[in-house]
Design an enzyme around this catalytic site. Structure first.
Site, PDB file in Angstrom:
ATOM      1  N   GLU A  22       0.831  -1.202   0.000  1.00  0.00           N
ATOM      2  CA  GLU A  22       0.000   0.000   0.000  1.00  0.00           C
ATOM      3  C   GLU A  22       0.871   1.259   0.000  1.00  0.00           C
ATOM      4  O   GLU A  22       1.848   1.351   0.756  1.00  0.00           O
ATOM      5  CB  GLU A  22      -0.902  -0.033   1.235  1.00  0.00           C
ATOM      6  CG  GLU A  22      -1.954   1.038   1.299  1.00  0.00           C
ATOM      7  CD  GLU A  22      -2.907   0.823   2.469  1.00  0.00           C
ATOM      8  OE1 GLU A  22      -3.874   1.599   2.580  1.00  0.00           O
ATOM      9  OE2 GLU A  22      -2.675  -0.125   3.270  1.00  0.00           O
ATOM     10  N   LYS A  54      -9.323   2.759  -2.563  1.00  0.00           N
ATOM     11  CA  LYS A  54      -9.625   2.059  -1.315  1.00  0.00           C
ATOM     12  C   LYS A  54     -11.012   2.465  -0.826  1.00  0.00           C
ATOM     13  O   LYS A  54     -11.384   3.642  -0.856  1.00  0.00           O
ATOM     14  CB  LYS A  54      -8.568   2.405  -0.260  1.00  0.00           C
ATOM     15  CG  LYS A  54      -8.660   1.589   1.026  1.00  0.00           C
ATOM     16  CD  LYS A  54      -7.442   1.859   1.914  1.00  0.00           C
ATOM     17  CE  LYS A  54      -7.460   1.015   3.181  1.00  0.00           C
ATOM     18  NZ  LYS A  54      -6.250   1.235   4.010  1.00  0.00           N
ATOM     19  N   TYR A  60      -9.483   4.143  13.525  1.00  0.00           N
ATOM     20  CA  TYR A  60      -9.588   3.725  14.920  1.00  0.00           C
ATOM     21  C   TYR A  60      -8.216   3.282  15.405  1.00  0.00           C
ATOM     22  O   TYR A  60      -7.336   2.938  14.624  1.00  0.00           O
ATOM     23  CB  TYR A  60     -10.597   2.579  15.066  1.00  0.00           C
ATOM     24  CG  TYR A  60     -10.324   1.391  14.160  1.00  0.00           C
ATOM     25  CD1 TYR A  60      -9.481   0.364  14.563  1.00  0.00           C
ATOM     26  CD2 TYR A  60     -10.897   1.306  12.891  1.00  0.00           C
ATOM     27  CE1 TYR A  60      -9.215  -0.725  13.746  1.00  0.00           C
ATOM     28  CE2 TYR A  60     -10.639   0.227  12.068  1.00  0.00           C
ATOM     29  CZ  TYR A  60      -9.799  -0.787  12.493  1.00  0.00           C
ATOM     30  OH  TYR A  60      -9.537  -1.850  11.675  1.00  0.00           O
ATOM     31  N   CYS A 115      -5.926  -3.352   1.734  1.00  0.00           N
ATOM     32  CA  CYS A 115      -5.757  -3.486   3.180  1.00  0.00           C
ATOM     33  C   CYS A 115      -7.066  -3.662   3.943  1.00  0.00           C
ATOM     34  O   CYS A 115      -7.638  -4.734   3.964  1.00  0.00           O
ATOM     35  CB  CYS A 115      -4.964  -2.302   3.713  1.00  0.00           C
ATOM     36  SG  CYS A 115      -4.255  -2.611   5.358  1.00  0.00           S
ATOM     37  N   ILE A 161     -12.381 -61.881   5.768  1.00  0.00           N
ATOM     38  CA  ILE A 161     -11.065 -61.430   6.220  1.00  0.00           C
ATOM     39  C   ILE A 161      -9.993 -62.158   5.420  1.00  0.00           C
ATOM     40  O   ILE A 161      -9.843 -63.379   5.523  1.00  0.00           O
ATOM     41  CB  ILE A 161     -10.873 -61.698   7.729  1.00  0.00           C
ATOM     42  CG1 ILE A 161     -12.026 -61.104   8.536  1.00  0.00           C
ATOM     43  CG2 ILE A 161      -9.531 -61.145   8.186  1.00  0.00           C
ATOM     44  CD1 ILE A 161     -12.172 -59.605   8.405  1.00  0.00           C
ATOM     45  N   ASP A 188      -7.592 -53.830   2.863  1.00  0.00           N
ATOM     46  CA  ASP A 188      -8.977 -53.362   2.824  1.00  0.00           C
ATOM     47  C   ASP A 188      -9.869 -54.082   3.826  1.00  0.00           C
ATOM     48  O   ASP A 188     -10.643 -53.459   4.558  1.00  0.00           O
ATOM     49  CB  ASP A 188      -9.549 -53.536   1.413  1.00  0.00           C
ATOM     50  CG  ASP A 188      -8.905 -52.586   0.419  1.00  0.00           C
ATOM     51  OD1 ASP A 188      -8.336 -51.568   0.858  1.00  0.00           O
ATOM     52  OD2 ASP A 188      -8.970 -52.853  -0.790  1.00  0.00           O
ATOM     53  N   SER A 189      -9.778 -55.415   3.860  1.00  0.00           N
ATOM     54  CA  SER A 189     -10.626 -56.156   4.795  1.00  0.00           C
ATOM     55  C   SER A 189     -10.204 -55.879   6.239  1.00  0.00           C
ATOM     56  O   SER A 189     -11.035 -55.876   7.147  1.00  0.00           O
ATOM     57  CB  SER A 189     -10.578 -57.656   4.505  1.00  0.00           C
ATOM     58  OG  SER A 189      -9.288 -58.194   4.742  1.00  0.00           O
ATOM     59  N   TRP A 221     -11.422 -52.659 -10.458  1.00  0.00           N
ATOM     60  CA  TRP A 221     -10.634 -53.804 -10.013  1.00  0.00           C
ATOM     61  C   TRP A 221     -11.427 -54.566  -8.950  1.00  0.00           C
ATOM     62  O   TRP A 221     -11.069 -54.651  -7.799  1.00  0.00           O
ATOM     63  CB  TRP A 221      -9.283 -53.333  -9.494  1.00  0.00           C
ATOM     64  CG  TRP A 221      -8.267 -54.420  -9.312  1.00  0.00           C
ATOM     65  CD1 TRP A 221      -7.813 -54.936  -8.140  1.00  0.00           C
ATOM     66  CD2 TRP A 221      -7.584 -55.135 -10.343  1.00  0.00           C
ATOM     67  NE1 TRP A 221      -6.890 -55.927  -8.368  1.00  0.00           N
ATOM     68  CE2 TRP A 221      -6.732 -56.075  -9.716  1.00  0.00           C
ATOM     69  CE3 TRP A 221      -7.614 -55.096 -11.737  1.00  0.00           C
ATOM     70  CZ2 TRP A 221      -5.912 -56.936 -10.431  1.00  0.00           C
ATOM     71  CZ3 TRP A 221      -6.796 -55.945 -12.450  1.00  0.00           C
ATOM     72  CH2 TRP A 221      -5.963 -56.857 -11.797  1.00  0.00           C
ATOM     73  N   ALA A 222     -12.535 -55.105  -9.391  1.00  0.00           N
ATOM     74  CA  ALA A 222     -13.422 -55.879  -8.523  1.00  0.00           C
ATOM     75  C   ALA A 222     -14.244 -56.790  -9.421  1.00  0.00           C
ATOM     76  O   ALA A 222     -14.549 -56.438 -10.562  1.00  0.00           O
ATOM     77  CB  ALA A 222     -14.345 -54.959  -7.726  1.00  0.00           C
TER      78      ALA A 222
END
Length: 641
Positions: free
Chosen positions: A46, A115, A121, A168, A355, A360-361, A474-475
């Site tokens: 600025e 701006k 303040y 700003c 299992i 994953d399992s 892939w399943a």
């Protein structure tokens, strides 16, 4: 190609308060350095030509004239450069003074942003000298011999992006000007600031920038005053900060007494992708009203070879450092809460899960155990079924047995060998032919066992397949593809390993921990092909379908941002430099797109499962795609890489 990236910089030059000649030379120097580094747009702090802390010197005619002469010098000395520069200075407009961001390129002033919010303040008293943009009675002003647009609603359009500017205090407003600028099309917001330092304030400023860039779905480049500004009452740290949609890309060294350029690249394609899918953004634009901005068109910038300075994480699903533990805990908690609700709703008496001794399992079982503990149910109502087949190795078999024992669940062992042999006889399939029929029949036999046991025990089959497997298909269709609740369905393979390790290190007893850590180190395999002569796994998934870390990288950028193959390839070559050569990345990228398109029919009928992250391929949620969509355009682009 620049792949949608715009290189930006936040500058922190040396400054002398009130010495416009010195400040001008420092600004010129940083513009030249930035242009040499391929920066397309640079922003300065600025009131950078005069210095921010001039106080009542802003009322001096000499200072104001020197500031304009300084800008003329910058224009003359940078007219051969493509770079767009945003420079702070006071501008006189109808006998009032405006705190402005002046945008220049190739010797021309493109416009000046005034701006809006002038702090008045505590240590700030800008209203003593400056007038807000809201009080301007005209939309243009003469500056450096040019008539230019001035205001708060200016948008600058380049060949690569559209950007806006706020100054700003504007950022600190309840409704910052950048909110309106973003809704009107600004993809990058530049903020020149004189933000002074105070204890704890820097973190607060970073949070403001992060939130505003996320709320606006934009890039945000912040340049703040630094060394050389007056320290009569306050101190400036010279902050250069660059964010993109809530994520910090780069930041400068705080309190440096050296000049700094903070450089990174904003991914405009990524921002546009986010905005396209975010219907709230479009709705918010509709509520903005007819506040038409002034659009300013910049000159063409010659394309240069793109060198990225921003890091590209090779594992986008896995956060770094301490955040990883937090992520794992959160993901695991989401899974547990999801399963708890489903169990309560269905009034299932048991949770039935296959299992295998694989990742994953194992994760699915750990979720079950935690859920039953949370609900105050007996772990004995979790039925772990291990189903050894032709490819099961001692390592995975023993790990499956040990894990179920240590966790205290009910355990059953049902070999699928005899059933599959009989099935091969029934369909006249040679057992020595290890083809897809040989493999898939085993997966379907296991699923049949799980489903029937669930029926026997008024239970629910808990699916184990993960996001990466489902994305690649892939399943086995109607085999491990199917369950009654897919608890891992939106967790990528690269994250599964970390989740299991996190549970092992934080949520489990010592006996189970040892088994879990060995499972983490076990090669990923469906174990459908007989083991080798040494009893080791003979069928490694990543040898067949490709490295999951690559596929997860591809998946993230395809689904999250809709990037084209060439850009994903470009990012991957950077992220995996030293790990995979270009030909290897290209090979598996082609595999990814081929499988992703051809295997959609499996994803179109997935069981329910919880979404845990930003990506899901549920046909009821995030991903709706026709099963017969053609991959031709994507594969053609892959071939050209």
């Amino acid at each position: 190609m620049n792949y949608g990236f715009v290189k930006v910089a936040a500058a922190s030059p040396h400054v002398r308060v009130g010495d416009c000649k010195f400040n001008t030379e420092r600004i010129e120097g940083q513009i030249a350095i930035a242009d040499g580094k391929g920066v397309q747009i640079i922003v300065f702090p600025e009131l950078s030509i005069t210095g921010y802390t001039c106080g009542d010197l802003f009322g001096q005619q000499l200072l104001l004239e020197e500031a304009e002469m300084g800008l003329i010098q910058i224009l003359n000395n940078t007219r051969q450069l493509d770079i767009i520069s945003i420079i702070g200075m006071p501008i006189v407009v109808d006998s009032t003074l405006v705190n402005a961001a002046v945008v220049i390129q190739k010797g021309k002033v493109l416009g000046a942003v005034a701006k809006t919010y002038l702090p008045n303040y505590k240590e700030f008293y800008e209203q003593r000298w400056f007038t807000s943009s809201t009080q301007l009675t005209r939309s243009n002003v003469r500056l450096c011999g040019q008539i230019i647009p001035i205001g708060a609603n200016l948008l600058f359009e380049t060949s690569s992006t559209t950007f806006g500017i706020e100054i700003c205090e504007d950022l600190w407003a309840t409704i910052p000007p950048s909110s309106a600028l973003a809704l009107q099309g600004a993809e990058i917001i530049f903020n020149m600031s004189a933000d002074n330092e105070g204890i704890g304030k820097h973190n607060y400023v970073c949070s403001l920038i992060s939130q505003q860039s996320a709320r606006c779905i934009s890039g945000y480049v912040f340049a703040s005053c630094g060394f050389g500004e007056s320290t009569t009452d306050v101190v400036f740290a010279g902050n250069g900060i660059i964010y993109e949609n809530g994520t910090q890309l780069a930041h400068s060294e705080r309190f440096s007494i050296k000049e700094q350029l903070t450089i990174s690249e904003i991914d405009i394609e990524r921002i546009r992708a986010e905005r396209r899918v975010n219907t709230t953004y479009a709705a918010n634009r509709g509520n903005l009203g007819r506040l038409d901005p002034i659009r300013i068109y910049t000159e063409f910038v010659n394309k240069r070879e793109l060198t990225l300075t921003r890091p590209i994480n090779p594992h986008p699903f896995i956060p770094q450092g301490a955040e990883l533990n937090e992520r794992c805990e959160e993901v695991f908690s989401i899974q547990v809460s999801a399963l708890a609700q489903r169990l309560k709703h269905t009034e299932a008496k048991t949770a039935v899960i296959g299992i295998s001794g694989g990742l994953d399992s194992t994760l699915a079982l750990l979720v079950c155990v935690k859920t039953y503990d949370k609900l105050g149910l007996s772990r004995k109502d979790i039925l772990g079924i291990t189903m050894p087949g032709f490819g099961t190795t001692d390592r995975t078999y023993l790990n499956a047995i040990e894990l179920m024992k240590s966790l205290g669940i009910s355990m059953r062992e049902i070999s699928i060998k005899e059933a599959c042999i009989q099935h091969f006889k029934d369909i006249n399939h040679d057992i020595n032919v290890h083809d897809v029929t040989y493999e898939n029949s085993q997966a379907r036999e296991r699923t049949q066992i799980l489903m029937d046991i669930a029926n026997q025990t008024r239970g629910m089959v808990i699916g184990t397949g993960d996001l990466s497997e489902l994305a690649l298909g892939w399943a086995t269709y109607n085999g491990d593809h199917m369950s009654m609740y897919g608890i891992n369905s939106s967790i990528p393979k690269t994250l599964v390993r970390h989740l299991v390790q996190w549970v092992a290190e934080n949520e489990i007893d010592n006996t189970s921990q040892k088994t879990l850590l060995d499972i983490v180190d076990t090669p990923i395999s469906p174990e459908l092909i007989p083991a080798d002569e040494n009893g080791e796994i003979n069928q490694k998934t990543e040898d067949l379908v490709g490295p999951y870390e690559l596929h997860d990288f591809f998946l993230y950028y395809v689904l999250r941002f809709g990037f084209r193959p060439s850009k994903i390839f470009f990012l991957a070559t950077i992220a995996f430099k030293g790990s995979y050569d270009d030909e290897t990345i290209k090979k598996w990228l082609q595999t990814f797109f081929r499988r992703f398109f051809t295997q959609q029919f499996k994803r179109s009928c997935l069981p329910d499962g919880p979404k845990v992250g930003s990506i899901s391929i549920s046909p009821r949620g995030d991903w709706r795609m026709p099963s017969d969509a053609s991959p031709a355009s994507w594969l053609k682009e892959c071939e050209k890489l």
